[in-house]
Motif scaffolding. Structure first.
Motif, PDB file in Angstrom:
ATOM      1  N   LYS A 149      18.993 -16.813  58.309  1.00 21.14           N
ATOM      2  CA  LYS A 149      19.359 -16.986  59.729  1.00 21.14           C
ATOM      3  C   LYS A 149      18.410 -17.991  60.402  1.00 21.14           C
ATOM      4  O   LYS A 149      18.851 -18.896  61.115  1.00 21.14           O
ATOM      5  CB  LYS A 149      19.278 -15.609  60.408  1.00 21.14           C
ATOM      6  N   SER A 150      17.119 -17.858  60.146  1.00 21.73           N
ATOM      7  CA  SER A 150      16.126 -18.753  60.753  1.00 21.73           C
ATOM      8  C   SER A 150      16.334 -20.196  60.296  1.00 21.73           C
ATOM      9  O   SER A 150      16.260 -21.138  61.087  1.00 21.73           O
ATOM     10  CB  SER A 150      14.707 -18.319  60.377  1.00 21.73           C
ATOM     11  N   LEU A 151      16.569 -20.366  58.998  1.00 25.99           N
ATOM     12  CA  LEU A 151      16.723 -21.729  58.474  1.00 25.99           C
ATOM     13  C   LEU A 151      18.034 -22.362  58.962  1.00 25.99           C
ATOM     14  O   LEU A 151      18.100 -23.570  59.208  1.00 25.99           O
ATOM     15  CB  LEU A 151      16.650 -21.720  56.945  1.00 25.99           C
ATOM     16  N   LYS A 152      19.062 -21.523  59.148  1.00 22.96           N
ATOM     17  CA  LYS A 152      20.327 -22.056  59.695  1.00 22.96           C
ATOM     18  C   LYS A 152      20.130 -22.503  61.134  1.00 22.96           C
ATOM     19  O   LYS A 152      20.722 -23.494  61.580  1.00 22.96           O
ATOM     20  CB  LYS A 152      21.431 -20.996  59.618  1.00 22.96           C
ATOM     21  N   VAL A 153      19.294 -21.769  61.858  1.00 27.71           N
ATOM     22  CA  VAL A 153      18.992 -22.150  63.244  1.00 27.71           C
ATOM     23  C   VAL A 153      18.267 -23.499  63.260  1.00 27.71           C
ATOM     24  O   VAL A 153      18.559 -24.370  64.089  1.00 27.71           O
ATOM     25  CB  VAL A 153      18.176 -21.030  63.946  1.00 27.71           C
ATOM     26  N   ILE A 154      17.336 -23.703  62.336  1.00 25.87           N
ATOM     27  CA  ILE A 154      16.647 -25.002  62.264  1.00 25.87           C
ATOM     28  C   ILE A 154      17.668 -26.122  62.060  1.00 25.87           C
ATOM     29  O   ILE A 154      17.636 -27.155  62.730  1.00 25.87           O
ATOM     30  CB  ILE A 154      15.592 -25.033  61.127  1.00 25.87           C
ATOM     31  N   LYS A 155      18.587 -25.871  61.148  1.00 26.89           N
ATOM     32  CA  LYS A 155      19.600 -26.885  60.831  1.00 26.89           C
ATOM     33  C   LYS A 155      20.447 -27.222  62.067  1.00 26.89           C
ATOM     34  O   LYS A 155      20.711 -28.391  62.372  1.00 26.89           O
ATOM     35  CB  LYS A 155      20.488 -26.342  59.706  1.00 26.89           C
ATOM     36  N   LYS A 156      20.831 -26.176  62.781  1.00 29.54           N
ATOM     37  CA  LYS A 156      21.673 -26.365  63.969  1.00 29.54           C
ATOM     38  C   LYS A 156      20.909 -27.139  65.062  1.00 29.54           C
ATOM     39  O   LYS A 156      21.467 -28.026  65.707  1.00 29.54           O
ATOM     40  CB  LYS A 156      22.083 -24.975  64.489  1.00 29.54           C
ATOM     41  N   ILE A 157      19.652 -26.805  65.241  1.00 29.24           N
ATOM     42  CA  ILE A 157      18.871 -27.504  66.278  1.00 29.24           C
ATOM     43  C   ILE A 157      18.620 -28.953  65.856  1.00 29.24           C
ATOM     44  O   ILE A 157      18.668 -29.867  66.669  1.00 29.24           O
ATOM     45  CB  ILE A 157      17.540 -26.761  66.563  1.00 29.24           C
ATOM     46  N   ASN A 158      18.423 -29.155  64.583  1.00 34.41           N
ATOM     47  CA  ASN A 158      18.253 -30.524  64.084  1.00 34.41           C
ATOM     48  C   ASN A 158      19.508 -31.357  64.366  1.00 34.41           C
ATOM     49  O   ASN A 158      19.414 -32.520  64.751  1.00 34.41           O
ATOM     50  CB  ASN A 158      17.951 -30.487  62.582  1.00 34.41           C
ATOM     51  N   ASP A 159      20.686 -30.741  64.206  1.00 35.87           N
ATOM     52  CA  ASP A 159      21.935 -31.455  64.498  1.00 35.87           C
ATOM     53  C   ASP A 159      22.076 -31.728  65.990  1.00 35.87           C
ATOM     54  O   ASP A 159      22.641 -32.745  66.397  1.00 35.87           O
ATOM     55  CB  ASP A 159      23.150 -30.629  64.029  1.00 35.87           C
ATOM     56  N   ASP A 206      13.852 -35.257  64.738  1.00 36.75           N
ATOM     57  CA  ASP A 206      14.148 -34.908  63.338  1.00 36.75           C
ATOM     58  C   ASP A 206      13.342 -33.681  62.962  1.00 36.75           C
ATOM     59  O   ASP A 206      12.118 -33.674  63.129  1.00 36.75           O
ATOM     60  CB  ASP A 206      13.732 -36.052  62.397  1.00 36.75           C
ATOM     61  N   ILE A 207      14.004 -32.669  62.428  1.00 32.27           N
ATOM     62  CA  ILE A 207      13.304 -31.436  62.057  1.00 32.27           C
ATOM     63  C   ILE A 207      13.412 -31.238  60.555  1.00 32.27           C
ATOM     64  O   ILE A 207      14.506 -31.222  59.992  1.00 32.27           O
ATOM     65  CB  ILE A 207      13.900 -30.215  62.792  1.00 32.27           C
ATOM     66  N   ILE A 208      12.258 -31.097  59.904  1.00 32.72           N
ATOM     67  CA  ILE A 208      12.229 -30.932  58.447  1.00 32.72           C
ATOM     68  C   ILE A 208      11.934 -29.458  58.165  1.00 32.72           C
ATOM     69  O   ILE A 208      10.888 -28.941  58.583  1.00 32.72           O
ATOM     70  CB  ILE A 208      11.106 -31.785  57.792  1.00 32.72           C
ATOM     71  N   PRO A 209      12.852 -28.764  57.474  1.00 31.23           N
ATOM     72  CA  PRO A 209      12.718 -27.310  57.327  1.00 31.23           C
ATOM     73  C   PRO A 209      11.827 -26.856  56.157  1.00 31.23           C
ATOM     74  O   PRO A 209      11.897 -27.407  55.058  1.00 31.23           O
ATOM     75  CB  PRO A 209      14.159 -26.858  57.089  1.00 31.23           C
ATOM     76  N   THR A 210      11.027 -25.838  56.436  1.00 32.66           N
ATOM     77  CA  THR A 210      10.178 -25.211  55.417  1.00 32.66           C
ATOM     78  C   THR A 210      10.490 -23.720  55.341  1.00 32.66           C
ATOM     79  O   THR A 210      10.518 -23.038  56.369  1.00 32.66           O
ATOM     80  CB  THR A 210       8.689 -25.392  55.780  1.00 32.66           C
ATOM     81  N   PHE A 211      10.671 -23.238  54.124  1.00 37.41           N
ATOM     82  CA  PHE A 211      10.881 -21.796  53.902  1.00 37.41           C
ATOM     83  C   PHE A 211       9.523 -21.112  53.795  1.00 37.41           C
ATOM     84  O   PHE A 211       8.709 -21.464  52.940  1.00 37.41           O
ATOM     85  CB  PHE A 211      11.697 -21.594  52.619  1.00 37.41           C
ATOM     86  N   LEU A 212       9.269 -20.152  54.698  1.00 39.40           N
ATOM     87  CA  LEU A 212       7.999 -19.423  54.693  1.00 39.40           C
ATOM     88  C   LEU A 212       8.272 -17.910  54.643  1.00 39.40           C
ATOM     89  O   LEU A 212       7.834 -17.155  55.506  1.00 39.40           O
ATOM     90  CB  LEU A 212       7.155 -19.830  55.918  1.00 39.40           C
ATOM     91  N   GLY A 213       9.014 -17.503  53.624  1.00 37.26           N
ATOM     92  CA  GLY A 213       9.249 -16.065  53.436  1.00 37.26           C
ATOM     93  C   GLY A 213       7.943 -15.337  53.172  1.00 37.26           C
ATOM     94  O   GLY A 213       7.823 -14.132  53.438  1.00 37.26           O
ATOM     95  N   ALA A 214       6.944 -16.046  52.652  1.00 38.28           N
ATOM     96  CA  ALA A 214       5.634 -15.440  52.359  1.00 38.28           C
ATOM     97  C   ALA A 214       4.668 -15.697  53.519  1.00 38.28           C
ATOM     98  O   ALA A 214       3.597 -16.278  53.340  1.00 38.28           O
ATOM     99  CB  ALA A 214       5.088 -16.003  51.051  1.00 38.28           C
ATOM    100  N   HIS A 215       5.082 -15.269  54.705  1.00 37.51           N
ATOM    101  CA  HIS A 215       4.233 -15.427  55.896  1.00 37.51           C
ATOM    102  C   HIS A 215       3.391 -14.169  56.067  1.00 37.51           C
ATOM    103  O   HIS A 215       2.225 -14.214  56.422  1.00 37.51           O
ATOM    104  CB  HIS A 215       5.137 -15.667  57.112  1.00 37.51           C
ATOM    105  N   ASP A 216       4.037 -13.017  55.839  1.00 39.95           N
ATOM    106  CA  ASP A 216       3.361 -11.712  55.844  1.00 39.95           C
ATOM    107  C   ASP A 216       4.227 -10.815  54.959  1.00 39.95           C
ATOM    108  O   ASP A 216       5.296 -11.254  54.487  1.00 39.95           O
ATOM    109  CB  ASP A 216       3.275 -11.174  57.289  1.00 39.95           C
ATOM    110  N   PHE A 217       3.800  -9.585  54.735  1.00 36.02           N
ATOM    111  CA  PHE A 217       4.676  -8.610  54.076  1.00 36.02           C
ATOM    112  C   PHE A 217       5.371  -7.826  55.178  1.00 36.02           C
ATOM    113  O   PHE A 217       4.697  -7.310  56.078  1.00 36.02           O
ATOM    114  CB  PHE A 217       3.871  -7.673  53.175  1.00 36.02           C
TER     115      PHE A 217
END
Ligand code: NIG
Ligand code: FE
Length: 400
Positions: free
Chosen positions: A146-156, A161-172
């Motif tokens: 959901k978060s990464l799709k939001v990045i994509k939508k805002i970039n459009d 220009d927004i370059i997306p990074t996956f940070l699933g390992a931010h915390d547990f």
């Protein structure tokens, strides 16, 4: 359609051959299809003119480390900090990353989109034309996607220009606090493959830090990311030294970020690597810490240093890279020129875009800031109001 910018006092960029500031006087800039196609005084063929009003022109700024996909605020933590609580203590008391995770999970994709759009929109007014944005407040397959799709939508939606990074390992996330192994399995076997398959991220990041992800955990996650063609970057040695910078070198991370607690071994490792050392002094300032990253030492040991805001709800709400330049010069030992390099060309290198952005050069994107100033010293000098000195921002050739 060819656009010519005239009446420019100075074009200021970085000369990659001499490794120094480049000041070009008495030249016009010609833009076509979003690119700089000529820098010259004899441009005869053009369709429209932009009057530079005697401005200085620099490349658009590049912010290579932000966490803008969140809802709400964590202003209450500021109050707790003012009473002496540390970042780690606040997290244990139910604040920290997991409190932003709860808010995000309770929001619809539309709510998250609107809130994140408001987080990101103001960056352009500070001259930032390219932004790296991380997920990391979802921490479940569904909420990270959901978060990464939001990045994509805002970039459009936005010109930035927004370059997306996956940070699933931010915390547990709280449901895996007692089963960290299983969450790491989920990241490696479910999240990374899905993110890669849906082409939702360019980079994969890990918060490698005591109490969060160990060096072994981080190695496993980033090695998996590499197999899926996601480029590794690391939150390294932010609060406590852990050897994360050495890991960055070992796995070939494109960037190792924070580095407040890096030691000699870490500096040696980075100096032998192509990893960019990214400093985030806004976080040190916001958390009222005294141990700013030693940018001077990193540069003197041949590391390439980039600067970024780390904009996020918990540890830094600064969006202005002029402000970050000020802090890096005052507290990390950078010169003004090195700070300028850190928000332009070295930022581009850390995003693997050094052939497109970060310089004012033929065939580069026409991402430009027109400043009402007389030298680049004024960019950090006016720090929090440097944006009032911006006359125009041009993104991909379009005047915003
Ligand atoms: O870079 N260190 C991890 N991530 C952020 C903090 C995120 C948060 O507290 O919400 C940082 O400082
Ligand atoms: Fe961060």
């Amino acid at each position: 359609m060819k656009t010519k910018i005239i009446n420019i006092s100075k074009i200021i960029s970085w000369n990659v051959n001499t490794n120094s500031i480049e000041i070009i006087k008495d030249k016009d800039i010609l833009i076509e299809s979003g690119k700089i196609i000529s820098i010259s005084k004899d441009i005869d063929s053009y369709d429209e003119i932009i009057d530079g009003e005697k401005c200085i022109i620099t490349p658009g700024f590049i912010d290579t480390h932000t966490h803008p996909i969140f809802v709400g605020s964590r202003a209450n933590e500021f109050e707790m900090r003012s009473q002496g609580k540390t970042y780690q203590e606040i997290s244990k008391m139910g604040g920290g990353i997991n409190s932003s995770v709860n808010s995000l999970r309770n929001s619809s994709e539309e709510e998250l989109y609107l809130s994140s759009l408001n987080n990101i929109k103001p960056f352009l007014s500070f001259g930032t034309t390219t932004l790296e944005a991380k997920s990391g407040y979802g921490l479940s397959l569904k909420d990270e996607i959901k978060s990464l799709k939001v990045i994509k939508k805002i970039n459009d939606e936005l010109d930035i220009d927004i370059i997306p990074t996956f940070l699933g390992a931010h915390d547990f996330p709280s449901e895996f606090k007692n089963n960290k192994k299983e969450y790491i399995r989920l990241i490696c076997e479910e999240m990374i493959p899905q993110v890669a398959e849906q082409e939702l991220a360019v980079f994969c990041d890990v918060f490698c830090e005591k109490g969060y992800y160990s060096v072994e955990d981080s190695r496993k996650i980033l090695e998996t990311a590499k197999q899926y063609k996601l480029i590794p970057r690391i939150h390294a040695d932010e609060f406590v030294y852990s050897g994360a910078a050495e890991l960055a070198q070992e796995i070939g991370a494109i960037s190792a970020d924070h580095l407040m607690a890096i030691n000699e071994d870490g500096i040696n490792a980075l100096s032998k690597s192509n990893t960019i050392a990214t400093l985030l002094p806004g976080t040190t300032f916001f958390l009222n810490k005294k141990n700013y990253a030693d940018g001077r030492k990193l540069i003197d040991n041949n590391c390439s240093v980039a600067l970024a805001t780390d904009f996020n709800p918990g540890t830094c709400t600064i969006r202005s890279l002029s402000n970050i330049m000020f802090l890096a010069i005052q507290s990390c030992g950078l010169t003004i020129e090195e700070a300028f390099l850190g928000v332009t060309y070295n930022g581009a290198k850390s995003l693997n875009k050094q052939n497109e952005i970060g310089l004012i050069k033929e065939n580069y994107n026409a991402d430009l800031i027109l400043w009402n100033i007389s030298s680049i010293d004024e960019i950090p000098y006016w720090f929090d109001s440097a944006n009032t000195r911006i006359y125009k921002v041009i993104k991909n050739g379009k005047v915003l």
